[in-house]
Scaffold this active site. Structure first.
Site, PDB file in Angstrom:
ATOM      1  N   LYS A  22     -14.679   5.918  -1.750  1.00  0.00           N
ATOM      2  CA  LYS A  22     -14.078   7.184  -2.183  1.00  0.00           C
ATOM      3  C   LYS A  22     -12.765   7.447  -1.441  1.00  0.00           C
ATOM      4  O   LYS A  22     -11.753   7.795  -2.059  1.00  0.00           O
ATOM      5  CB  LYS A  22     -15.072   8.332  -1.955  1.00  0.00           C
ATOM      6  N   ARG A  27      -6.664   7.564  -1.869  1.00  0.00           N
ATOM      7  CA  ARG A  27      -5.370   7.127  -1.327  1.00  0.00           C
ATOM      8  C   ARG A  27      -4.644   6.207  -2.297  1.00  0.00           C
ATOM      9  O   ARG A  27      -3.422   6.271  -2.433  1.00  0.00           O
ATOM     10  CB  ARG A  27      -5.588   6.430   0.024  1.00  0.00           C
ATOM     11  N   GLY A  94     -12.336  17.950  -0.442  1.00  0.00           N
ATOM     12  CA  GLY A  94     -11.489  18.232   0.716  1.00  0.00           C
ATOM     13  C   GLY A  94     -10.385  17.202   0.855  1.00  0.00           C
ATOM     14  O   GLY A  94      -9.243  17.520   1.213  1.00  0.00           O
ATOM     15  N   ARG A 122     -13.834  26.002   3.190  1.00  0.00           N
ATOM     16  CA  ARG A 122     -13.546  24.987   4.221  1.00  0.00           C
ATOM     17  C   ARG A 122     -12.223  25.273   4.939  1.00  0.00           C
ATOM     18  O   ARG A 122     -11.286  25.806   4.360  1.00  0.00           O
ATOM     19  CB  ARG A 122     -13.561  23.587   3.584  1.00  0.00           C
ATOM     20  N   SER A 167      -9.588  13.737  12.561  1.00  0.00           N
ATOM     21  CA  SER A 167      -9.744  13.923  11.122  1.00  0.00           C
ATOM     22  C   SER A 167      -8.735  13.081  10.367  1.00  0.00           C
ATOM     23  O   SER A 167      -7.519  13.244  10.524  1.00  0.00           O
ATOM     24  CB  SER A 167      -9.547  15.398  10.750  1.00  0.00           C
ATOM     25  N   GLN A 169      -8.245  13.280   7.264  1.00  0.00           N
ATOM     26  CA  GLN A 169      -7.574  14.104   6.253  1.00  0.00           C
ATOM     27  C   GLN A 169      -6.354  14.775   6.860  1.00  0.00           C
ATOM     28  O   GLN A 169      -5.297  14.842   6.238  1.00  0.00           O
ATOM     29  CB  GLN A 169      -8.559  15.130   5.679  1.00  0.00           C
ATOM     30  N   ASP A 313     -19.777  10.683   7.882  1.00  0.00           N
ATOM     31  CA  ASP A 313     -20.372  11.001   6.578  1.00  0.00           C
ATOM     32  C   ASP A 313     -21.792  10.452   6.441  1.00  0.00           C
ATOM     33  O   ASP A 313     -22.508  10.803   5.505  1.00  0.00           O
ATOM     34  CB  ASP A 313     -19.499  10.454   5.443  1.00  0.00           C
ATOM     35  N   LYS A 340     -18.325  20.520   6.636  1.00  0.00           N
ATOM     36  CA  LYS A 340     -18.203  19.577   5.517  1.00  0.00           C
ATOM     37  C   LYS A 340     -18.517  20.325   4.210  1.00  0.00           C
ATOM     38  O   LYS A 340     -18.433  21.542   4.170  1.00  0.00           O
ATOM     39  CB  LYS A 340     -19.130  18.385   5.741  1.00  0.00           C
ATOM     40  N   ARG A 385     -24.054  14.470  -0.127  1.00  0.00           N
ATOM     41  CA  ARG A 385     -24.653  13.546   0.853  1.00  0.00           C
ATOM     42  C   ARG A 385     -26.009  14.054   1.342  1.00  0.00           C
ATOM     43  O   ARG A 385     -26.918  13.259   1.590  1.00  0.00           O
ATOM     44  CB  ARG A 385     -23.694  13.275   2.008  1.00  0.00           C
TER      45      ARG A 385
HETATM   46  C1  S3P Z   1     -12.207  11.590   4.651  1.00  0.00           C
HETATM   47  C2  S3P Z   1     -12.233  11.948   5.975  1.00  0.00           C
HETATM   48  C3  S3P Z   1     -13.387  12.591   6.618  1.00  0.00           C
HETATM   49  C4  S3P Z   1     -14.647  12.420   5.784  1.00  0.00           C
HETATM   50  C5  S3P Z   1     -14.398  12.724   4.342  1.00  0.00           C
HETATM   51  C6  S3P Z   1     -13.357  11.770   3.769  1.00  0.00           C
HETATM   52  C7  S3P Z   1     -10.983  10.973   4.108  1.00  0.00           C
HETATM   53  O1  S3P Z   1     -13.139  13.981   6.754  1.00  0.00           O
HETATM   54  O2  S3P Z   1     -15.664  13.246   6.300  1.00  0.00           O
HETATM   55  O3  S3P Z   1     -15.596  12.591   3.595  1.00  0.00           O
HETATM   56  O4  S3P Z   1     -11.033  10.382   3.015  1.00  0.00           O
HETATM   57  O5  S3P Z   1      -9.943  11.067   4.765  1.00  0.00           O
HETATM   58  P1  S3P Z   1     -12.272  14.580   7.981  1.00  0.00           P
HETATM   59  O6  S3P Z   1     -10.894  14.109   7.838  1.00  0.00           O
HETATM   60  O7  S3P Z   1     -12.395  16.061   7.807  1.00  0.00           O
HETATM   61  O8  S3P Z   1     -12.936  14.080   9.219  1.00  0.00           O
END
Ligand code: S3P
Length: 428
Positions: A22, A27, A94, A122, A167, A169, A313, A340, A385
């Site tokens: 995913k 990306r 997210g 969130r 993180s 993200q 995750d 999450k 999840r």
């Molecule tokens: C993700 C980063 C993680 C992960 C999320 C996917 C990503 O979150 O928990 O399911 O694809 O960059 P965080 O960046 O909040 O740690």
């Protein structure tokens, strides 16, 4: 949505190829959209979350279409995006919201990002803060949550950002904004989070400086991306086969990026018989096949805190594993779980406790003592999840289990129930 599950009653067996990763899929779609020319993406995850990202990119002017099993993206270049008509709906994702916010902060137009009930609760200050340091203008709700109102600024400045959270993200959001900023943008973090963005940017012709910095004005060129299977989806089956007597299962084509493989380390440390073979590389991403055999030797462990980002995750399914292992498993340093898709510590604790598992919750983790699992009913609380973790727990219970709140399984793994049945699980 409610699922009726287990007990499996017989061993799991056979082979499975988990769906595309995913994180890498999001990306691939975003970077291909910013590149000049036609990119080809193979092995993309077809799920609601990834569709959300693709549909937002289409609203920003990209042409994206299927070619058999592959996805073709006609990128118009980082400067070619068009102003969207109306808010961009990020659904439950997210990753879609935080990564696209980095791109949108640098545009010569304004945009609004909205999400479902879970996403609307969130925290977004973690991306708003660094983007504002770069010169972006972003408004959130008073609680720092979506919707995000982004007044684009095409004159962002590069920053050296020390993120307070590990993180990916946040890191990816800042790096994407950095592609448009003046000068260099770098990110460092307290512990290394998943590095798919850093690994994929060079495939689109953007070199990274010192591991985690980009130069503003870098041009992306179209690429051919092959996406490995998602270790986070494979994890449900790794745990099921480890815990169900006489199981023997092979999972093919699993992503083994070392910022994601903590579940393998945990399973091996707990005594599981798990072997990786046929290691290979897709672009910059490691891939392999995994064989798991039941051996009846699972024991509880203290999970080292430095492993947490590499299995963040997988913690809901690790809690299931802990519930059937001998002794106590301790998880700490995982406060991120509370923000999450749900508060995953509370949701899992509530479900496990109601089925007879002894546990203690902490602000940043949980202690779980292995025991016999009763049937009954639990609530996945709309968190994909947690819902899938409870479906695996049901295979290990002594009578039927009803799992409520399963609707969002389709955000990451639409074929989960089908795949579980294929290898011998009970789910309807
Ligand atoms: C993700 C980063 C993680 C992960 C999320 C996917 C990503 O979150 O928990 O399911 O694809 O960059 P965080 O960046 O909040 O740690």
């Amino acid at each position: 949505m409610i699922l009726q599950v287990g007990p499996a009653g017989s061993p799991l067996g056979g082979e499975l190829t988990p769906p595309g990763d995913k994180s890498i899929s999001h990306r691939a779609v975003i970077l291909a959209s910013l590149a000049v020319g036609q990119s080809r993406i193979e092995g993309l995850l077809e799920s609601e979350d990834v569709r959300t990202t693709a549909s937002a990119c289409r609203q920003l002017g990209m042409k994206i279409h299927a070619d058999g099993e592959a996805l073709l993206v006609d990128g118009i270049g980082a400067e070619g995006l068009c102003a969207p008509v109306g808010p961009l709906d990020m659904g439950n994702s997210g990753t879609a919201m935080r990564l696209l916010a980095g791109v949108l902060a640098a545009q010569p137009f304004s945009s609004e990002l909205i999400g479902d009930r879970s996403l609307s609760a969130r925290p977004m200050r973690r991306i708003v803060h660094p983007l504002c340091l770069m010169g972006a203008r972003i408004q959130t709700a008073d609680s720092g949550t979506p919707p995000l109102l982004i007044t684009g600024n095409p004159h962002l400045k590069g920053i050296n950002y020390a993120s307070p959270v590990a993180s990916a993200q946040v890191k990816s959001c800042v790096l994407l904004a950095g592609l448009y900023a003046q000068g260099e943008t770098s990110v460092c973090e307290p512990r290394k989070s998943r590095d798919h963005t850093e690994k994929m940017l060079p495939c689109f012709g953007v070199p990274l400086v010192d591991g985690c910095a980009v130069s503003g004005g870098s041009r992306l060129t179209a690429a051919h991306i092959r996406i490995p299977g998602d270790i986070s989806s494979a994890a449900f089956f790794m745990v099921a086969a480890t815990a169900l007597p006489d199981s023997s299962l092979t999972l093919n084509n699993v992503g083994l990026n070392d910022t994601r493989d903590g579940i393998i380390r945990v399973l091996q440390a707990m005594g599981a018989d798990l072997r990786v073979s046929n290691r290979r590389i897709y672009g910059e991403e490691a891939v392999g096949d995994i064989r798991i055999r039941y051996n009846g030797q699972l024991k509880g462990i203290d999970i080292p805190q430095q492993w947490i980002p590499s299995l963040i995750d997988e913690l809901p399914i690790i809690m299931v594993l802990a519930a059937v292992a001998d002794g106590i498993t301790r998880i700490r340093g995982a406060e991120e779980l509370r923000v999450k898709e749900s508060d995953r510590i509370s949701v899992m604790a509530r479900g496990l406790e109601s089925l007879g598992v002894r546990l203690t919750q902490y602000r940043d983790g949980i202690d779980i003592e292995g025991s016999a699992i009763r049937g009954g009913n639990v609530d996945g609380a709309g968190d994909h999840r947690c819902a899938m973790s409870f479906c695996i727990l049901g295979q290990l219970a002594d009578s039927d289990l009803e799992v409520k709140g399963c609707g969002n399984i389709a955000t990451s793994y639409p074929g989960f129930a089908h795949d579980l049945k294929t290898v011998g699980g009970r789910i309807t």
